[in-house]
Every structure is written in structure tokens, then in C-alpha cells.
Design an enzyme around this catalytic site. Structure first.
Site, short mmCIF file in Angstrom:
data_model
loop_
_atom_site.label_atom_id
_atom_site.label_comp_id
_atom_site.label_asym_id
_atom_site.label_seq_id
_atom_site.Cartn_x
_atom_site.Cartn_y
_atom_site.Cartn_z
N GLU A 13 1.25 5.88 13.09
CA GLU A 13 1.32 6.17 14.79
C GLU A 13 2.74 7.40 14.80
O GLU A 13 3.85 7.20 13.89
CB GLU A 13 2.02 3.92 15.43
CG GLU A 13 0.89 3.53 15.43
CD GLU A 13 0.20 2.87 13.77
OE1 GLU A 13 0.93 2.83 13.14
OE2 GLU A 13 -0.84 2.47 14.28
N CYS A 60 7.22 0.25 20.62
CA CYS A 60 5.97 0.56 19.91
C CYS A 60 5.27 -0.63 20.19
O CYS A 60 5.15 -1.33 20.75
CB CYS A 60 6.24 0.59 19.18
SG CYS A 60 4.49 0.52 17.78
N CYS A 63 3.61 -2.69 16.96
CA CYS A 63 4.02 -3.74 16.45
C CYS A 63 4.87 -4.45 17.49
O CYS A 63 5.99 -4.58 17.23
CB CYS A 63 5.19 -3.67 15.48
SG CYS A 63 5.87 -2.31 16.06
N SER A 454 9.73 2.04 9.41
CA SER A 454 9.58 2.83 9.38
C SER A 454 10.79 4.28 9.03
O SER A 454 10.20 5.55 8.80
CB SER A 454 8.53 3.91 10.32
OG SER A 454 7.14 2.87 9.90
N CYS A 498 4.78 4.57 11.39
CA CYS A 498 4.68 4.18 12.29
C CYS A 498 6.32 5.15 13.33
O CYS A 498 7.59 4.62 12.95
CB CYS A 498 5.02 2.92 12.85
SG CYS A 498 5.05 3.06 15.59
#
Ligand code: NFE
Length: 519
Positions: A13, A60, A63, A454, A498
Site C-alpha cells: 500500500e 488508510c 487498516c 510502517s 503501508c
């Protein structure tokens, strides 16, 4: 000496650039860069604190659920109600988060990672009668291979039969992800961006109808996890066993803990959680977690050095787009000024080291099947395996949790908005440790900080020039063919990065993304 630039890395992502300097067939130095700017924390300032819950989910599309839980925990603590959430509310939050994790981990293995190991092009020779495989075969015949290409070529080692089965499961996994998201929506209203989770508990109530609908889907998912997902991960792991030695990373693991088992402890670092918080390393010694040790450093990020090294509760966003030596919009979160990896591997190994009996017995029995040791989990294949083991642990536990719900009892408690307060919400998101921090002044958000998993894993070098976890995992890797650096993308995807979560708005000036090699 050559330089490999992969920009953007696909099947993750967001927008990630990876650069690797290769000398004599080995990566000497690696850099990972987040190529978009995060502005979301600035948008939060001056708003009603309850907006945090809705706005941060828009960070996002993969998530949002984890952000809804982190924001709700953050606001619970700021509103001084963290020890008063009704059990129904606590359990429904766990079910919503668990459903999201299951769908997300299945997405990661089948739809993002598997294509690094499975050779879809080989289906051109398929002679069987599986309708899904025949339909992919007909796409291949028409030259329509997306989303399976572009890709790096070579090193597809699965025997034909296993390869075909994995592709059939790739198709079946879409249905499983849908079921996970339906489970989430039964209590959360919708996915993405659920409307159920809120400070004080949840907006839905348990009924016999939604409990049975949830359980029905959960049973199907358990069957898929036990009979398809775990066996597929182990089959790939068996054929690519050298990937238990590749991408070892920084060796330090951090988990915040997740899934509340105790609704009466206000301090979430002391609260009983299904996955406990803590740290460990390759020595597998467990240490307690202390959130005061978290800092964000920016020496190599496009932010002003004046904000470097702060704890997130006092963090800030001050841009320095022209900074010399900077190469990422991600900051570098550090724990005790050291580099730490977060994610399912961290959750599993922290709980293994901390003596969590369910985790220990599942990890030991699985590693015995593949003849490996716990230290082998610090690797590309270990990360993929940890994700599958975590999926099983969560799905099995959810069967018990859903049966603890009490129809007719409350799932929400009302509260009074404070004029001045601070809060912290820490949760284990699918990709790892997720933290939200809030400061409220005059009844409005004065400061809001988010550190996503991330951002930990893909962070650039820090103030001490220590490379981030992904950068360390890539460094030292042998590259068989510089034109096809599949080793690097396999390492990257095992982290399930991500970048959308890590950085959020495009720079107003725009940036030259430089050389493009899409893999
Ligand atoms: Ni956008 Fe996320 C998760 C969060 S970031 S996916 O899981 O928080 O790594």
C-alpha cells in the site's frame, strides 16, 4: 558496483522507493524512502476531540479499523473512562479488530506476497477443469496478465500441482476476505471506516442474530485458515526454505500488545491483553514495554531538525523540504534510541519470549513440522509464517470472545468532554505497533500524533545514522541477477508495508520521483 532503484514497489500500500547499492553481487547499502508527505496530524488541530475517531480512520483504506481502535483508546484515556468501558463494548472492539486482522493477513499472503513465489504464467499449460484456473488461463491466452505482471522473472520453484493449487486459493481468498469484512460490518456498520468503534465503547449492541451471523462466518474462516492458509504458507516455506536465512533485519522486536481482556485497568500498559506488550531480540529474552522510551528522529527526513528526538506526546510537524541528507517523508521512530521492528513477527516472538502459552505451543509445534528453530523466524519466511500463526490464534480466540457477549446489556458508557487533558492509545495493528497521542486544550485538539507500524519498519536512518529495519533487512542480501532483484521485493513485501499509513498528503510542490522501474 551498481545501484538498483525500485520506485515504486508495487503490491504494497502506498508509494515506496527502495535503493540498493550492490557490490560483488551483494547489497552493501540500502535506503527506503516514503515519497509522500504526512499532513493528517495538522488537519486534526483545532477540532473537536471526538473527530479524531472518524478522521484518523481516513489515514488508510486497509487498516482504518486499527486507527479507530487506537483513537478510541486514546480518547478513552483522555476522557478518563478507560477503566469503565462495558464488557460488551470491549469485546465487540476486539471482534471488530480481529475480523479486520484476519481479512488483512489473508489479503497480504494471497494477493500481495504469493505472486512473488507462484508462477501464474505457467497456467498457460493448465489442462484441468478448475473454473477459476481456466478463466485465468483464458486471460493469459488473450495476453491480459494484469495484475500478475509486471513482475521480476525467474526463481519460481513450486511444483506444477502446488503452483496450481496456490492460484486456486488466490481466487478463493477473495471470498474469505469478504467474509472477514462482513464480520467486521456486523458490529462496525461498514468497512472501510467503521462507525461502530467510539470512545466509551461501541455504537452497536450484541443480539442473538449478529452473534450467530458472526460465528457462522468465523467458522468458515477457521476452516480456511487451518486447511488452506497455514498449509499454503508452509508449502511455500518448504520450497523456499533459504528465505528463512534472508532478510533477518535489525533483530530487535517491539509489540504494544492488543485485544483487551480486562476492562477495569485504566493504564493500558498494565492491562491484560491477549497479545502482551514487550520487547525481545534474537536472544529471545523478554523485556517489559515502557512507552516513555519512544521518540521520533528526523535527521534524514524532510522535517526540521528542531523537532528531532521528541516523545510523540510532544511531537510536531515542521517541514524542511530542502534538507541536505534527507531522503524520506517518514520520520524514524526509535525505542530507547535503538532500531526496532514491529509487526506480527514482533507480536509472536515477544509473546513467545514472554511465555504466552498459546503462542509458545503453536510456534513450537509449527517449527517442529518444518524442522526449524525460533531464531529462524527472524527472516522473510518467518515474517510470512508469523502472520499466518497470528491469524489462527486470533480466529480461535474470537470463538470464545463472541460467546462472552451479553445481549441486553450495555456496550457504551457516556462521558463528559474535558477542557484540558492528554491521552494515549496503543494497539497492535495488522502491520504492527500503532500509537495515537492527543493533547486537548480549551476543549479542542491542540496536538495529535500518530506513529504507524510502517513508520517504524520503513523508517530511514536516524540521528545516530542507524538504518531502519527494512534497510537493515535488505543490506547484506545476495542478488543473483541485478536485472531481476526478486530477493529485494520479497524482503520488502514480507514487512507488508503501508506507506499510505506512514505519510499522507502529496507535497504541494510535487517531487521528481526519478527513475521508474515497476516490479
Ligand atoms: Ni495503512 Fe496500517 C496497519 C496502521 S500502517 S496499513 O496495519 O496503523 O503499517
Amino acid at each position: 558496483m551498481g545501484k538498483i532503484i525500485i520506485d515504486p514497489v508495487t503490491r504494497i500500500e502506498g508509494h515506496l522507493k527502495v535503493e540498493a547499492v550492490v557490490d560483488d553481487g551483494k547489497v552493501k547499502e540500502a535506503k527506503s524512502s516514503g515519497m509522500l508527505f504526512r499532513g493528517l496530524e495538522l488537519i486534526m488541530r483545532g477540532r473537536d476531540p471526538r473527530d479524531a475517531q472518524r478522521i484518523t480512520q481516513r489515514i488508510c483504506g486497509v487498516c482504518p479499523t486499527s486507527h479507530s481502535i487506537a483513537a478510541a483508546l486514546n480518547l478513552d484515556s483522555a476522557f478518563d473512562i478507560a477503566d469503565k468501558i462495558p464488557d460488551n463494548g470491549r469485546i465487540i472492539r476486539n471482534l471488530i479488530l480481529g475480523a479486520a486482522h484476519i481479512a488483512d493477513h489473508i489479503l497480504h499472503f494471497y494477493h500481495l506476497v504469493a505472486l512473488d513465489y507462484v508462477d501464474v504464467a505457467r497456467l498457460a499449460k493448465y489442462e484441468g477443469n478448475n473454473p477459476a484456473l481456466n478463466s485465468i488461463k483464458s486471460f493469459i491466452a488473450r495476453g491480459e496478465l494484469g495484475p500478475f505482471v509486471p513482475r521480476y522473472e525467474g526463481d519460481y520453484r513450486l511444483p506444477d500441482e502446488v503452483n496450481e493449487q496456490a492460484i486456486a486459493h488466490y481466487v478463493a481468498a477473495f471470498d474469505m476476505r469478504r467474509k472477514g469484512q462482513e464480520m467486521l460490518a456486523l458490529f462496525g456498520g461498514k468497512m472501510p471506516h467503521n462507525m461502530g468503534v467510539m470512545p466509551g465503547g461501541v455504537a452497536s449492541v450484541p443480539t442473538v442474530d449478529n452473534i450467530t451471523s458472526f460465528l457462522w462466518r468465523l467458522k468458515e474462516l477457521q476452516e480456511f485458515i487451518d486447511n488452506v492458509y497455514l498449509p499454503d504458507v508452509l508449502a511455500v516455506a518448504g520450497v523456499y526454505s533459504d528465505y528463512f536465512e534472508i532478510g533477518r533485519g535489525c533483530g530487535n522486536l517491539l509489540a504494544y500488545g492488543s485485544y483487551e481482556l480486562d476492562g477495569r485497568e485504566a493504564d493500558l500498559t498494565k492491562r491484560s491483553r491477549f497479545f502482551k506488550p514487550g520487547t525481545t531480540s534474537t536472544s529471545l529474552k523478554f523485556s517489559e514495554f515502557d512507552p516513555a522510551k519512544i521518540t521520533e528522529e528526523v535527521k534524514h527526513s524532510w522535517y526540521a531538525d528542531s523537532i528531532s528526538g521528541r516523545h510523540p506526546s510532544h511531537g510536531d510537524v515542521v517541514l524542511d523540504e530542502e534538507k541536505k541528507g534527507a531522503y524520506s517523508w517518514l520520520k524514524s521512530p526509535r525505542y530507547g534510541r535503538a532500531v526496532f521492528e514491529v509487526g506480527p513477527l514482533a507480536r509472536i516472538m515477544v509473546n513467545y519470549a514472554g511465555g504466552n502459552p498459546r503462542v509458545k505451543s503453536l510456534v513450537d509445534s509449527t517449527l517442529e513440522q518444518v524442522n526449524l528453530k525460533p531464531k529462524d523466524m527472524f527472516s522473510v519466511m518467518g515474517r510470512n509464517l508469523a502472520r499466518a500463526l497470528e491469524t489462527k490464534l486470533i480466529a480461535d480466540a474470537m470463538v470464545d470472545w463472541v460467546l462472552e457477549l451479553k445481549p441486553g446489556e450495555p456496550a457504551y458508557i457516556s462521558y463528559k468532554l474535558p477542557e484540558e487533558s492528554t491521552g494515549m492509545g496503543l494497539v497492535g495493528a495488522a502491520r504492527g505497533a500503532l500509537g495515537h497521542w492527543i493533547e486537548i486544550k480549551e476543549g479542542k485538539i491542540a496536538n495529535y500524533k500518530v506513529i504507524t507500524p510502517s513508520t517504524w519498519n520503513i523508517s530511514p536512518r536516524d540521528d545516530k545514522n542507524q538504518p531502519g529495519p527494512l534497510e537493515q533487512a535488505i543490506t547484506g542480501t545476495k542478488i543473483k541477477d541485478e536485472a531481476n532483484p526478486f530477493e529485494i521485493v520479497r524482503i520488502v513485501r514480507a514487512f507488508d508495508p503501508c506507506l499510505a499509513c506512514s505519510v499522507h498528503l502529496l507535497s504541494p510542490k510535487g517531487r521528481d520521483l526519478g527513475e521508474f522501474r515497476v516490479c
